[in-house]
Design a protein around this motif. Structure first.
Motif, PDB file in Angstrom:
ATOM      1  N   UNK A   1       0.796  -1.240   0.000  1.00  0.00           N
ATOM      2  CA  UNK A   1       0.000   0.000   0.000  1.00  0.00           C
ATOM      3  C   UNK A   1       0.820   1.277   0.000  1.00  0.00           C
ATOM      4  N   UNK A   2       1.974   1.289   0.651  1.00  0.00           N
ATOM      5  CA  UNK A   2       2.774   2.508   0.716  1.00  0.00           C
ATOM      6  C   UNK A   2       3.395   2.849  -0.641  1.00  0.00           C
ATOM      7  N   UNK A   3       3.698   1.816  -1.425  1.00  0.00           N
ATOM      8  CA  UNK A   3       4.294   2.029  -2.741  1.00  0.00           C
ATOM      9  C   UNK A   3       3.232   2.450  -3.759  1.00  0.00           C
ATOM     10  N   UNK A   4       2.024   1.883  -3.610  1.00  0.00           N
ATOM     11  CA  UNK A   4       0.977   2.125  -4.612  1.00  0.00           C
ATOM     12  C   UNK A   4      -0.126   3.037  -4.077  1.00  0.00           C
ATOM     13  N   UNK A   5       0.274   4.081  -3.308  1.00  0.00           N
ATOM     14  CA  UNK A   5      -0.705   5.033  -2.783  1.00  0.00           C
ATOM     15  C   UNK A   5      -1.469   5.754  -3.888  1.00  0.00           C
ATOM     16  N   UNK A   6      -0.869   5.855  -5.076  1.00  0.00           N
ATOM     17  CA  UNK A   6      -1.521   6.539  -6.202  1.00  0.00           C
ATOM     18  C   UNK A   6      -2.835   5.863  -6.577  1.00  0.00           C
TER      19      UNK A   6
ATOM     20  N   UNK B   1      -8.287   3.774  10.200  1.00  0.00           N
ATOM     21  CA  UNK B   1      -7.681   5.024   9.730  1.00  0.00           C
ATOM     22  C   UNK B   1      -6.236   4.844   9.300  1.00  0.00           C
ATOM     23  N   UNK B   2      -5.540   3.877   9.909  1.00  0.00           N
ATOM     24  CA  UNK B   2      -4.152   3.614   9.544  1.00  0.00           C
ATOM     25  C   UNK B   2      -4.109   2.775   8.272  1.00  0.00           C
ATOM     26  N   UNK B   3      -3.406   3.274   7.245  1.00  0.00           N
ATOM     27  CA  UNK B   3      -3.438   2.631   5.939  1.00  0.00           C
ATOM     28  C   UNK B   3      -2.940   1.197   5.983  1.00  0.00           C
ATOM     29  N   UNK B   4      -1.785   0.970   6.589  1.00  0.00           N
ATOM     30  CA  UNK B   4      -1.236  -0.386   6.629  1.00  0.00           C
ATOM     31  C   UNK B   4      -2.152  -1.336   7.391  1.00  0.00           C
ATOM     32  N   UNK B   5      -2.719  -0.851   8.476  1.00  0.00           N
ATOM     33  CA  UNK B   5      -3.630  -1.681   9.267  1.00  0.00           C
ATOM     34  C   UNK B   5      -4.908  -1.977   8.488  1.00  0.00           C
ATOM     35  N   UNK B   6      -5.414  -0.962   7.788  1.00  0.00           N
ATOM     36  CA  UNK B   6      -6.619  -1.145   6.982  1.00  0.00           C
ATOM     37  C   UNK B   6      -6.405  -2.211   5.913  1.00  0.00           C
TER      38      UNK B   6
END
Length: 212
Positions: free
Chosen positions: A33-38, A67-72
């Motif tokens: 998710x952090x790499x493909x936030x786009x 709310x936390x992206x990685x957790x989601x």
């Protein structure tokens, strides 16, 4: 969510779901998710997909947990494992009688299935859109490229060679011609078919026949 309904249609009613760029982007986002936030940008539209996952998760998880992206993403992968696994195994091509169904296009320099380029199948090939004839005997049914860009003004596009039918009516566009299109076609006799066109900005449906 709609993807779960589509999965059930495939499993129970033998529907065919073709893998395209949005399925690939979802796969990539749920893996890194952090790499493909786009993927979450307005242009891509991934946020709407993720929101559809969250609606059901709100009954089980707190807003802080989601709310936390990685957790989601971790939660989505766990809660929707069957669906995510199913999407990752979708076919790129479906052939039935005289028709070949793909998401975006095929490269025009081969007549062998195993030589088709996944980039063309998923993201499209400009030579295909610009009129180059493909080498397969089938009529290729494709989406992805709004037919507004092919000179068909959102209507179903039929190529000059009569071997390509584009059905993406650019439903996301902010113009009167924007529509979501479907066709009802006899795979053994594709020369005539019915078009069902829903104009997304005008909120109306049009049904008519078309001939190759």
């Amino acid at each position: 969510i709609l993807m779960e309904i589509a999965m059930e249609l495939v499993k129970k009613d033998k529907a065919i779901w073709i893998r395209g760029n949005h399925e690939v982007m979802l796969d990539e986002f749920l893996y890194e998710p952090q790499i493909y936030k786009s993927y979450l940008s307005d242009f891509v539209g991934g946020m709407e997909t993720i929101k559809s996952f969250i609606v059901k998760l709100l009954n089980k998880y707190s807003e802080d947990e989601l709310a936390n992206l990685d957790n989601l993403v971790k939660i989505i992968n766990e809660e929707y494992k069957e669906l995510i696994d199913f999407i990752s195994e979708l076919p790129y091509i479906h052939i039935q009688d005289e028709l070949m169904f793909v998401h975006a296009s095929i490269n025009c320099d081969t007549d062998k299935i195993n030589e088709l380029d996944s980039k063309s199948l998923i993201w499209g090939d400009q030579l295909f859109y610009q009129g180059e004839k493909h080498l397969f005997p089938h009529t290729v049914i494709f989406g992805h490229m709004p037919t507004q860009n092919l000179g068909a003004k959102g209507d179903v596009f039929i190529s000059k060679c009569k071997k390509k039918i584009g059905i993406d009516g650019g439903g996301f566009l902010k113009e009167e011609s924007a529509s979501v299109n479907a066709i009802k076609i006899d795979s053994k006799k594709p020369s005539k078919f019915k078009v069902i066109r829903y104009y997304t900005n005008q909120k109306r449906i049009e049904v008519y026949k078309k001939r190759i």
